[in-house]
Design a protein around this motif. Structure first.
Motif, PDB file in Angstrom:
ATOM      1  N   PRO A  25      -5.001  54.387 -34.790  1.00  0.00           N
ATOM      2  CA  PRO A  25      -4.885  54.937 -33.431  1.00  0.00           C
ATOM      3  C   PRO A  25      -4.311  56.358 -33.500  1.00  0.00           C
ATOM      4  O   PRO A  25      -3.573  56.690 -34.433  1.00  0.00           O
ATOM      5  CB  PRO A  25      -3.895  53.994 -32.740  1.00  0.00           C
ATOM      6  CG  PRO A  25      -3.932  52.737 -33.541  1.00  0.00           C
ATOM      7  CD  PRO A  25      -4.217  53.152 -34.950  1.00  0.00           C
ATOM      8  N   HIS A  27      -2.649  59.836 -31.198  1.00  0.00           N
ATOM      9  CA  HIS A  27      -2.059  60.352 -29.963  1.00  0.00           C
ATOM     10  C   HIS A  27      -2.092  61.878 -30.045  1.00  0.00           C
ATOM     11  O   HIS A  27      -1.455  62.471 -30.904  1.00  0.00           O
ATOM     12  CB  HIS A  27      -0.617  59.847 -29.838  1.00  0.00           C
ATOM     13  CG  HIS A  27       0.012  60.175 -28.523  1.00  0.00           C
ATOM     14  ND1 HIS A  27       1.187  59.612 -28.104  1.00  0.00           N
ATOM     15  CD2 HIS A  27      -0.370  60.994 -27.519  1.00  0.00           C
ATOM     16  CE1 HIS A  27       1.507  60.085 -26.905  1.00  0.00           C
ATOM     17  NE2 HIS A  27       0.570  60.927 -26.539  1.00  0.00           N
ATOM     18  N   HIS A  29      -1.368  65.589 -28.441  1.00  0.00           N
ATOM     19  CA  HIS A  29      -0.542  66.323 -27.473  1.00  0.00           C
ATOM     20  C   HIS A  29      -1.144  67.719 -27.359  1.00  0.00           C
ATOM     21  O   HIS A  29      -1.146  68.468 -28.342  1.00  0.00           O
ATOM     22  CB  HIS A  29       0.899  66.434 -27.958  1.00  0.00           C
ATOM     23  CG  HIS A  29       1.556  65.099 -28.182  1.00  0.00           C
ATOM     24  ND1 HIS A  29       2.309  64.471 -27.220  1.00  0.00           N
ATOM     25  CD2 HIS A  29       1.566  64.277 -29.253  1.00  0.00           C
ATOM     26  CE1 HIS A  29       2.749  63.310 -27.694  1.00  0.00           C
ATOM     27  NE2 HIS A  29       2.308  63.166 -28.928  1.00  0.00           N
ATOM     28  N   VAL A  52      -7.271  56.046 -28.598  1.00  0.00           N
ATOM     29  CA  VAL A  52      -6.868  57.454 -28.547  1.00  0.00           C
ATOM     30  C   VAL A  52      -6.100  57.690 -27.249  1.00  0.00           C
ATOM     31  O   VAL A  52      -6.574  57.329 -26.175  1.00  0.00           O
ATOM     32  CB  VAL A  52      -8.096  58.406 -28.580  1.00  0.00           C
ATOM     33  CG1 VAL A  52      -7.698  59.826 -28.207  1.00  0.00           C
ATOM     34  CG2 VAL A  52      -8.726  58.392 -29.964  1.00  0.00           C
ATOM     35  N   ARG A  53      -4.923  58.282 -27.386  1.00  0.00           N
ATOM     36  CA  ARG A  53      -4.139  58.621 -26.197  1.00  0.00           C
ATOM     37  C   ARG A  53      -4.003  60.142 -26.147  1.00  0.00           C
ATOM     38  O   ARG A  53      -3.876  60.792 -27.183  1.00  0.00           O
ATOM     39  CB  ARG A  53      -2.763  57.965 -26.296  1.00  0.00           C
ATOM     40  CG  ARG A  53      -1.971  58.086 -25.022  1.00  0.00           C
ATOM     41  CD  ARG A  53      -0.643  57.366 -25.101  1.00  0.00           C
ATOM     42  NE  ARG A  53       0.318  58.076 -24.280  1.00  0.00           N
ATOM     43  CZ  ARG A  53       1.615  57.903 -24.337  1.00  0.00           C
ATOM     44  NH1 ARG A  53       2.139  57.034 -25.181  1.00  0.00           N
ATOM     45  NH2 ARG A  53       2.424  58.593 -23.556  1.00  0.00           N
ATOM     46  N   VAL A  54      -4.026  60.705 -24.936  1.00  0.00           N
ATOM     47  CA  VAL A  54      -3.975  62.161 -24.798  1.00  0.00           C
ATOM     48  C   VAL A  54      -2.924  62.533 -23.767  1.00  0.00           C
ATOM     49  O   VAL A  54      -2.882  61.945 -22.679  1.00  0.00           O
ATOM     50  CB  VAL A  54      -5.350  62.702 -24.329  1.00  0.00           C
ATOM     51  CG1 VAL A  54      -5.319  64.206 -24.199  1.00  0.00           C
ATOM     52  CG2 VAL A  54      -6.446  62.303 -25.308  1.00  0.00           C
ATOM     53  N   ASP A  55      -2.066  63.493 -24.116  1.00  0.00           N
ATOM     54  CA  ASP A  55      -1.109  64.036 -23.147  1.00  0.00           C
ATOM     55  C   ASP A  55      -1.226  65.549 -23.103  1.00  0.00           C
ATOM     56  O   ASP A  55      -1.543  66.180 -24.116  1.00  0.00           O
ATOM     57  CB  ASP A  55       0.330  63.652 -23.525  1.00  0.00           C
ATOM     58  CG  ASP A  55       0.658  62.227 -23.084  1.00  0.00           C
ATOM     59  OD1 ASP A  55       0.435  61.922 -21.900  1.00  0.00           O
ATOM     60  OD2 ASP A  55       1.099  61.422 -23.929  1.00  0.00           O
ATOM     61  N   ASP A 282      -8.354  50.941 -22.145  1.00  0.00           N
ATOM     62  CA  ASP A 282      -7.704  51.427 -20.939  1.00  0.00           C
ATOM     63  C   ASP A 282      -8.375  50.811 -19.721  1.00  0.00           C
ATOM     64  O   ASP A 282      -9.405  50.152 -19.807  1.00  0.00           O
ATOM     65  CB  ASP A 282      -7.699  52.955 -20.888  1.00  0.00           C
ATOM     66  CG  ASP A 282      -9.091  53.533 -20.689  1.00  0.00           C
ATOM     67  OD1 ASP A 282     -10.039  52.741 -20.600  1.00  0.00           O
ATOM     68  OD2 ASP A 282      -9.217  54.760 -20.634  1.00  0.00           O
TER      69      ASP A 282
END
Length: 614
Positions: A25, A27, A29, A52-55, A282
């Protein structure tokens, strides 16, 4: 990350290379301006890559932290923002890999993450030695670089131990160093890199030196070839030269091919699930799976129904865009959609319409790069900043015409929009004429759809009529016809061309079955119905909806547009040759009309009866 539309394209290539090799996984930024945030958040939202996480963090809020530092580097103020990451990123984030946008990965980024375990003592920064001679100060006479340890370090790839840096009061450390050096140096030449190196020169114990294959720098004055014996050792390639693909290096072909591979790689292939990694789907992805599971796979129209719910990866503002809203609230954007085979229409439309344009282009990743080259090679397109090009990536077997129109409509930022098609040339001066009509017909306070009468020519070389009088004489001579009069009269019959010939004032017309004129409406008018794909009924349904919402159709007496000839589209061929296609279109029409009667009640009954009579 640098701002602007171009940096958003660069970051996609970097992300593709990371996603291609990863087995864990991720992440991300992103530190971006508001433009890049809009582009990238929409891109990731529609990409739907699992695990996949996006900030995002607002670069504009950070500007004041670094804007006091004079900087000569082409990256501008954004080139200094790596200095403030300890402050910007969440306080519970302990470590992070910092990357420039011009980086390509040739291995799994997890390998680089594992290097954090090798940090010893007070090491808080992982960096690769600079491969250019810049900091040696011998590139030209009187060349005076900032202080650095030996060759210095390159900051295109940095491993940062944020928690330890915060304890060391990094913020004060780099500021004091920068203030002291600027007294004699006056400005930075290489942005953050100069300041990092000056800090390291005084505190060498802060650095864990990474093997150079983690940042092979392809700029002009480098000795990057000494860094690796064989290209198979390479892990990260850094295109840190504005010249990118033209640098001198014996392996430049290999590098170029690797870069181009990811540039043109089909991003949809990166949606695969990670092996042995239960993805935390999600909310959107779960809803989509549920909706798709409710469709009947044995339904002969299953593929049509599925298309309505397909999420197409979308890259908004693929090229630079500049638009200053007019103060009089009459501005109009031309909206259209196209695929690769209609690119040649773009220059002509730009010559006929000087106002803002919003275009959705249906392309594969490789075609998007061809389009980029085409646009950058066109003086006409490059001289126009007010055209928004939005790429919707190809997927599935239908041309999602109404999704494309909706994407282009959602990016309209003028009060009005002219809903056109790419194979029509608007008359010269239509933009100004429509703006005047906004005022004359009180568009701001009434629900009107202004109809621009449509004509067609079968000639590839038409001398475009400069006035209505000239158009009427071409009509009488047979070089022009009313649009589709010989194949589909009903589509434009209500425009009442006989009345238009002599009209000098706008006149109202009534909706009739199958009416599909080209109209200017307010920006808040309804979107197109996504169930209609490919050929057939896609505009008819939209006009019907405008009528159901009680829009008045008003024909403009001095407006016209002309359809230019072209080879038939793939979808019209499918419609004509495939009986099942026509059957499904009829089914979807009936379902749309039932929906209309549910939504608009008694008023929508006329659509059912009109259909039965047609």
């Amino acid at each position: 990350m640098r701002p602007s539309y171009n940096a958003s394209r660069d970051v996609v290539t970097l992300v593709k290379s990371v996603l291609f090799h990863r087995r864990n996984p991720l992440h991300f930024h992103f530190i971006t301006d508001s433009i890049a945030q809009q582009i990238l958040s929409s891109l990731f939202h529609t990409w739907m890559v699992p695990a996949v996480r996006v900030d995002f963090y607002d670069a504009d809020e950070l500007k004041s932290e670094v804007s006091w530092i004079p900087n000569k580097h082409y990256s501008g103020i954004y080139g200094l923002m790596k200095l403030v990451l300890t402050k910007t990123l969440p306080s519970n984030l302990q470590r992070v890999i910092v990357l420039d946008t011009d980086i390509t990965f040739a291995t799994d980024i997890a390998e680089l993450w594992a290097v954090f375990h090798k940090f010893k003592g007070q090491q808080v920064l992982g960096l690769v030695e600079n491969q250019s001679d810049w900091y040696l100060g011998n590139l030209w006479k009187n060349h005076r670089p900032w202080p650095a340890l030996g060759r210095g370090f390159n900051t295109g790839v940095i491993l940062l131990l944020l928690d330890r840096l915060r304890k060391l009061r990094w913020e004060q450390m780099w500021r004091l160093t920068a203030e002291r050096e600027l007294m004699s140096m006056l400005s930075t030449s290489l942005a953050d890199q100069d300041i990092f190196n000056a800090v390291i020169k005084q505190n060498p114990f802060l650095v864990h030196q990474l093997p150079c294959f983690w940042n092979v720098q392809l700029s002009d004055h480098t000795r990057s070839e000494k860094c690796y014996k064989d290209v198979s050792d390479l892990k990260v390639i850094h295109w840190n030269s504005p010249k990118k693909l033209r640098v001198k290096n014996k392996h430049v072909e290999f590098f170029r091919n690797l870069y181009l591979t990811f540039l043109e790689y089909d991003g949809n292939l990166l949606r695969r699930e990670l092996f042995g990694c239960p993805s935390e789907a999600d909310h959107n992805s779960e809803n989509l799976q549920k909706t798709l599971s409710e469709l009947d796979e044995d339904d002969p129209c299953y593929e049509f129904r599925r298309e309505r719910f397909t999420v197409h990866r979308t890259h908004l503002y693929f090229l630079h865009y500049e638009y200053e809203p007019s103060s009089d609230n009459t501005d109009v954007t031309l909206v259209a959609q196209l695929s690769m085979d209609r690119l040649q229409m773009l220059e002509a439309i730009c010559k006929h319409w000087e106002g803002p344009i919003s275009l959705a282009l249906y392309l594969s990743d490789a075609e998007a790069q061809q389009f980029l080259r085409y646009a950058q090679g066109s003086e006409v397109l490059m001289s126009r900043g007010n055209v928004g090009y939005h790429i919707v990536y190809k997927e599935g077997q239908f041309y999602p015409v109404n999704l494309l129109r909706n994407v282009a409509m959602r990016q309209v930022n003028t009060p009005y929009m002219f809903l056109s098609d790419i194979d029509f040339l608007p008359m010269y001066g239509l933009y100004e004429y429509l703006r005047k009509s906004v005022v004359q017909l009180d568009m701001a306070n009434t629900k009107k759809a202004l109809v621009v009468p449509a004509f067609e020519t079968l000639r590839y070389r038409l001398s475009y009529p400069k006035s209505k009088a000239e158009l009427l004489s071409q009509l009488d001579m047979g070089t022009l016809f009313t649009f589709r009069y010989h194949v589909w009269t009903k589509g434009h019959a209500p425009t009442n061309f006989a009345k238009w010939r002599t009209a000098t004032t706008p006149y109202r017309v009534q909706w009739e079955a199958d009416f599909e004129p080209y109209v200017m409406v307010r920006r808040d008018s309804p979107e197109y119905d996504r169930r209609f794909v490919g050929f057939g009924w896609n505009k008819v349904a939209h006009i019907m909806e405008l009528d159901a919402q009680e829009y008045e159709f008003v024909v403009l007496p001095n407006a016209y547009m002309i359809h230019m000839p072209h080879a038939p589209s793939f979808d019209i061929t499918k419609f004509r040759s495939n009986k099942q296609y026509r059957v499904c279109l009829k089914t979807l029409k009936e379902e749309f009309q039932q929906n209309m009667s549910r939504r608009y009640g008694f008023a929508a009954l006329k659509y059912m009866t009109a259909e039965n009579n047609s």
